[in-house]
Design a protein around this motif. Structure first.
Motif, PDB file in Angstrom:
ATOM      1  N   UNK A   1      -3.417  -7.286  -7.029  1.00 39.00           N
ATOM      2  CA  UNK A   1      -2.264  -6.400  -7.221  1.00 39.00           C
ATOM      3  C   UNK A   1      -1.249  -7.038  -8.143  1.00 39.00           C
TER       4      UNK A   1
ATOM      5  N   UNK B   1     -11.125  -3.795  -6.485  1.00 43.18           N
ATOM      6  CA  UNK B   1     -10.235  -3.590  -5.358  1.00 43.18           C
ATOM      7  C   UNK B   1     -10.799  -2.534  -4.411  1.00 43.18           C
TER       8      UNK B   1
ATOM      9  N   UNK C   1       1.814   1.894   4.582  1.00 40.96           N
ATOM     10  CA  UNK C   1       1.602   2.567   3.293  1.00 40.96           C
ATOM     11  C   UNK C   1       0.640   3.737   3.336  1.00 40.96           C
TER      12      UNK C   1
ATOM     13  N   UNK D   1      -0.791  -2.538 -20.633  1.00 43.54           N
ATOM     14  CA  UNK D   1      -0.374  -1.224 -20.147  1.00 43.54           C
ATOM     15  C   UNK D   1      -0.171  -0.258 -21.309  1.00 43.54           C
TER      16      UNK D   1
ATOM     17  N   UNK E   1      -2.949   3.056  -6.534  1.00 45.66           N
ATOM     18  CA  UNK E   1      -3.445   1.944  -7.347  1.00 45.66           C
ATOM     19  C   UNK E   1      -3.850   0.775  -6.458  1.00 45.66           C
TER      20      UNK E   1
ATOM     21  N   UNK F   1       1.344   4.016 -14.706  1.00 49.49           N
ATOM     22  CA  UNK F   1       1.177   2.565 -14.781  1.00 49.49           C
ATOM     23  C   UNK F   1       2.144   1.836 -13.856  1.00 49.49           C
ATOM     24  N   UNK F   2       2.655   2.539 -12.863  1.00 49.46           N
ATOM     25  CA  UNK F   2       3.489   1.875 -11.856  1.00 49.46           C
ATOM     26  C   UNK F   2       2.729   0.685 -11.268  1.00 49.46           C
ATOM     27  N   UNK F   3       3.424  -0.440 -11.148  1.00 50.92           N
ATOM     28  CA  UNK F   3       2.754  -1.626 -10.616  1.00 50.92           C
ATOM     29  C   UNK F   3       2.326  -1.405  -9.161  1.00 50.92           C
ATOM     30  N   UNK F   4       1.079  -1.708  -8.835  1.00 56.38           N
ATOM     31  CA  UNK F   4       0.617  -1.480  -7.453  1.00 56.38           C
ATOM     32  C   UNK F   4       1.357  -2.339  -6.440  1.00 56.38           C
ATOM     33  N   UNK F   5       1.893  -3.468  -6.882  1.00 61.60           N
ATOM     34  CA  UNK F   5       2.538  -4.330  -5.885  1.00 61.60           C
ATOM     35  C   UNK F   5       3.825  -3.710  -5.363  1.00 61.60           C
TER      36      UNK F   5
ATOM     37  N   UNK G   1       3.891  -1.112  -3.948  1.00 66.50           N
ATOM     38  CA  UNK G   1       3.524  -0.496  -2.677  1.00 66.50           C
ATOM     39  C   UNK G   1       3.730  -1.457  -1.521  1.00 66.50           C
TER      40      UNK G   1
END
Ligand SMILES: Nc1ncnc2c1ncn2[C@@H]1O[C@H](COP(=O)(O)OP(=O)(O)OP(=O)(O)O)[C@@H](O)[C@H]1O
Ligand SMILES: [Mg+2]
Lengths: 221, 321, 390
Positions: free
Chosen positions: A54, A81, A93, B52, C290, C382-386, C388
């Motif tokens: 992540x 993943x 979540x 990205x 993601x 493309x939001x960072x998964x972290x 979450x």
């Protein structure tokens, strides 16, 4: 299963480098149960998210199931993943707008599994996490313990060999925490490699073989 | 003011082209950054950001490909409609040759679609690999595509500002018919030789593609493209119109001929595109059999369609035109 | 499709988040509605004008003195009829009659010996009426004229004043059909001799001559011959008229469209804004997806599909409303804007849709929408998964 060598993670804020993880190296064998302990702010979440792909390390090597994941393009990292790791988050979540069953379906959609088969797999996962009776319910209507079991079902639905849990008991009462540890034990017996990051003392009392990694200020002690 | 700029279709067409131009400028800026700073082995934040942004470039390119294809069809229709207000024009052929920019514009449009298609294919293979092996290659393809789009926009504006709605233009039969008796065919060919060359080059292309010889494939594809154009305009077209004097590449796009022109030109151009893409991609180390097969299939469809019109006419009337 | 879990998830999330799209769909539908009503309206008017023009003769021969159209001598007709390649040469008599300062009508005289005009007349009248029309001094009037007569207490017949000062009483035989009102609203049809009397033409004079040229290739040639036929001859063609109308409508349509470009720009700004402010909920969802193995490519696909659906949905809805407004409700307000506030012109809008117009609206809208949301959508995907994790 998990090989970490000379792992570093730092943030650069205002040209100043904040070292979060420093020279971390360890190995986890397939089927191991690992407790990652440390006080708040010691870098547990950061380490776990690097293992889950992540977050990217700033330098070093991370191999999971023989795959170097530190520099992997997004498509491959995502596939890894979905297939190899199940994550249980501190805040569960779950997606509030979806029923529990549809929540559990999410990783299978990423793996492009047909709907029929995916639904059957979700059903099985919900059963083995003891929450099948609530499969139509929405997360907002569930108790903390039920959410937790839903999150477990989602983490194991694609049958990944590695499970990562970040503070899994932080939002649970004692009874539910013990139930959760039981569930983990069962999964451990099924042969899953499990890494739990926690500072909950309840884990000190577990009575099956496990390894402990202690983190302090981003270093293993 | 030029009355063309009050025509709904022209306004919308130019507006859409301008919107896409804005996206292309953004795309171009990103690609230049990629070529300058891209270093996949690096762990730096900048590299992460670039990775990205590569997805942004991909999204823009996909949108450009889709809309440019749609706009090409729309452009041809608009031109066809404009023949109503431009004296002398009976179909798109007259309007497109109202000034010297028209044909160049059409040609550029086709190459834009080709380069974007090449990018999309290269990109999908690049993403399947684990180290972005085609990253530089596909970036250069996009640089070329953006350059072509800039030229296209310049031609768009030049073309529409240089149409004089008061001077008459020629209609298609005057443009393509050999009224003055001069031979319009290239290389001094006559119709028999043209047809012979047409079918021989078709066979040659198929054989070259089957044998996977890159240079010969490229050569036959390009030659076939030229000969096929003349073949359709000066021979096969007349069978579509069932009129020996009607020589026009555009009229067959109209409803009267069941829009067969789209199928005909579409199969030819995409057949050529996929063939050339196969050559280019194998040059960079990817033998894409799908592209090869698509090329052979489309070109065969094209040749079959052309021949079919002649055959049908012959079976109905017992004579050739 | 049915066994595709991605598609299942897509429809599910589209349905569950329908509230999120409400504002966007509303604004987009409104824009499409406005655009389509204007184009429907102008297409419909263009269509009825064109179908009228189809009936018009190919060429018209007039005599002009100092730019003024003056009557012609009848005898020229025979000379024209002898020109090779010319057909259906018709003598025409028409002119404007002023009832008072504000109101005037077009008087059109028909010649019953002429095949063309009697055919056209046969369409308007049955045989009974035709006999009466021929035997007595009577007229066919458009609805506007009829309304004028009624309001001035002439419900059965009208007393025309000829230029020589005589009063001529003419019976109303029939009111013309509303369908072709664009042209016939202020029209009076009379037998040709009667029309000449009312318009003050001598018995050997006519207004102009209409003729057809079946082979368009000969049109230019014939036009040149006609121009040499007599002094001050003026020849005009149908094609020129068509072009003039086309330009006129381009002008009107274009003006409106220029206006809509502004609306569309605003739309794109609003869309960009809304998407940029993508609520934290959506970002969180994307981060969760993601973290569970969805790639950026999957998410871009999901978002692309979502936006294509929004575009198609609001486009269809807006189009439907536009159709309803123009062809069922007869476009109140807008038709006044378009045709001027001339209440005497009542138009029956014939449902006619030009597919190129539809394509035009669609391309304008789809390009704007997709280009505006592209960057915000990419940002969300493309939001960072972290994100979450916290
Ligand atoms: N994006 C960021 N930028 C700067 N510093 C960060 C960022 N994310 C985390 N940190 C810092 O990294 C350190 C470790 O954070 P991490 O969340 O890994 O700790 P943790 O051991 O999980 O703590 P907790 O038990 O409270 O969850 C913290 O000091 C935090 O402030
Ligand atoms: Mg933590």
């Amino acid at each position: 299963m998990v090989v970490v060598e000379q792992l570093n993670r730092w943030y650069t804020i205002d040209k100043k480098r904040h070292q979060i993880l420093k020279d971390i190296s360890f190995h986890v064998k397939r089927g191991d149960f690992v407790l990652l302990r440390g006080v708040s702010g010691s870098g547990k979440t950061t380490l776990l998210s690097i293992l889950a792909g992540l977050e990217k390390p700033s330098s070093g090597k991370v191999l999971i199931d023989g795959e170097p994941i530190a520099k992997l393009p997004d498509i491959h990292l995502s596939h890894f993943r979905a297939k190899k790791v199940g994550i249980i988050f501190q805040h569960f979540n779950l997606i509030d707008s979806l029923s529990l069953q549809d929540n559990v379906l999410v990783p299978l959609v990423a793996l492009k599994i047909g709907l029929q088969e995916a639904k059957a797999m979700a059903e099985r996962a919900l059963k083995s996490a003891n929450i099948a009776h609530k499969s139509e319910a929405y997360p907002t209507k569930l108790s903390g313990g039920e959410k937790q079991r839903g999150a477990i079902a989602r983490a194991i639905v694609a049958d990944p060999p590695l499970l990562l849990c970040d503070e899994p008991t932080a939002n649970l009462d004692r009874a539910n925490s013990l139930l959760f540890i039981d569930a983990l034990h069962k999964l451990h017996q099924e042969g899953k490699t499990i890494i739990v990051a926690t500072h909950d003392p309840i884990f000190d009392a577990i009575d099956f073989p496990h390894t402990i990694i202690d983190l302090k200020d981003g270093q293993i002690v | 003011m030029n009355p063309l700029f009050l025509n709904n279709q022209v306004i919308v067409y130019l507006f859409s082209e301008a919107a896409l131009l804005a996206l292309t400028i953004l795309l171009f800026a990103k690609i230049v950054k990629f070529l300058w700073f891209w270093d996949f082995r690096s762990y730096s934040n900048r590299q992460l950001k670039l990775e990205k942004e590569a997805y942004l470039a991909m999204t823009i390119a996909t949108l450009l490909f889709t809309l440019k294809s749609v706009l090409l069809i729309f452009f041809v229709h608009t031109i066809d409609k404009l023949s109503l207000i431009i004296p002398g024009a009976m179909c798109a052929a007259g309007v497109i040759s109202a000034n010297s920019y028209g044909m160049d514009l059409l040609f550029i449009k086709l190459t834009v679609i080709f380069t974007l298609l090449l990018f999309l294919i290269a990109n999908s293979y690049d993403l399947q690999a684990k180290t972005y092996p085609l990253f530089r290659f596909k970036s250069w393809v996009l640089i070329i595509a953006s350059g072509l789009i800039f030229i296209e926009f310049f031609l768009d504006i030049s073309y529409f500002t240089h149409i004089d709605t008061s001077t008459p233009v020629s209609c298609c039969s005057a443009l393509f018919g050999n009224l003055e008796g001069a031979n319009p065919l290239p290389f001094g060919l006559d119709i028999t030789k043209l047809l012979l060359l047409f079918y021989m080059l078709y066979l040659g292309t198929i054989i070259a593609l089957t044998l996977e010889t890159k240079t010969i494939t490229l050569l036959t594809l390009l030659l076939f493209g030229v000969i096929a154009y003349y073949g359709v305009v000066y021979f096969f077209g007349t069978y579509i119109y069932e009129l020996p004097t009607h020589k026009c590449p555009f009229c067959m796009l109209q409803r009267e001929y069941y829009y067969v022109g789209y199928l005909l030109w579409g199969s030819l151009f995409f057949g050529l595109f996929f063939g050339v893409i196969w050559v280019i991609m194998s040059q960079v180390g990817y033998n894409i059999t799908k592209a090869k097969w698509a090329s052979m299939l489309l070109l065969t469809l094209f040749v079959a369609l052309c021949s079919l019109y002649v055959a049908i006419y012959y079976s109905k009337n017992g004579v050739l035109l | 499709m049915l066994n595709n879990s991605f598609f299942y998830f897509f429809t599910l999330s589209l349905f569950k988040n329908r509230k999120r799209y409400f504002a966007i769909v509303t604004i987009s539908t409104l824009v499409i509605f406005l655009l389509s009503s204007v184009l429907f309206l102008s297409d419909s008017i263009k269509y009825s004008i064109n179908s009228q023009l189809e009936l018009e003769p190919d060429l018209i021969v007039q005599k002009r003195l100092g730019g003024r159209v003056v009557p012609l001598d009848e005898s020229i007709v025979d000379t024209i009829a002898e020109i090779y390649g010319v057909s259906q040469v018709t003598k025409r008599v028409y002119g404007r009659y002023y009832f008072d300062k504000e109101y005037s009508a077009l008087i059109f005289g028909v010649d019953f010996l002429d095949e063309q005009s009697s055919k056209a007349l046969a369409k308007l009248l049955n045989r009974e009426d035709l006999k009466r029309f021929l035997s007595s001094e009577s007229m066919l009037v458009g609805e506007g004229v009829f309304n004028y007569f009624k309001s001035h207490f002439y419900p059965k017949a009208y007393n025309f004043l000829t230029p020589s000062g005589k009063i001529k009483s003419v019976k109303i035989l029939k009111v013309l059909d509303r369908r072709s009102n664009l042209f016939s609203n202020n029209l009076i049809i009379l037998p040709q001799e009667l029309a000449k009397e009312i318009l003050g033409l001598k018995s050997n004079e006519i207004s102009d001559i209409a003729l057809n040229v079946p082979n368009p290739d000969e049109a230019a040639n014939i036009q040149r011959k006609l121009e040499g036929l007599f002094l001050n001859a003026f020849i005009s063609g149908k094609r020129e008229m068509q072009k003039e109308y086309e330009n006129l409508f381009n002008y009107k349509g274009g003006l409106f469209l220029a206006l809509y470009l502004i609306v569309v720009m605003t739309l794109s700004l609003i869309l960009y804004q809304r998407y940029s402010l993508a609520n934290s909920l959506e970002k969180r969802e994307v981060a969760i997806l993601r973290s569970l193995g969805w790639s950026i490519k999957d998410l871009l696909g999901l978002k692309a599909l979502e936006n294509i659906m929004l575009v198609l949905f609001s486009f269809t809805l807006g189009l439907f409303l536009g159709y309803l407004y123009v062809f069922i409700l007869k476009a109140p307000l807008l038709s006044e804007l378009f045709l001027g506030k001339n209440l005497q012109t009542q138009i029956e809008f014939l449902p006619h849709i030009d597919y190129l117009s539809l394509a035009t609206i669609f391309i304008l809208y789809a390009t704007t929408f997709l280009s505006a949301v592209l960057i915000p959508v990419w940002r969300v995907a493309t939001t960072e998964p972290k994100e979450a994790l916290s």
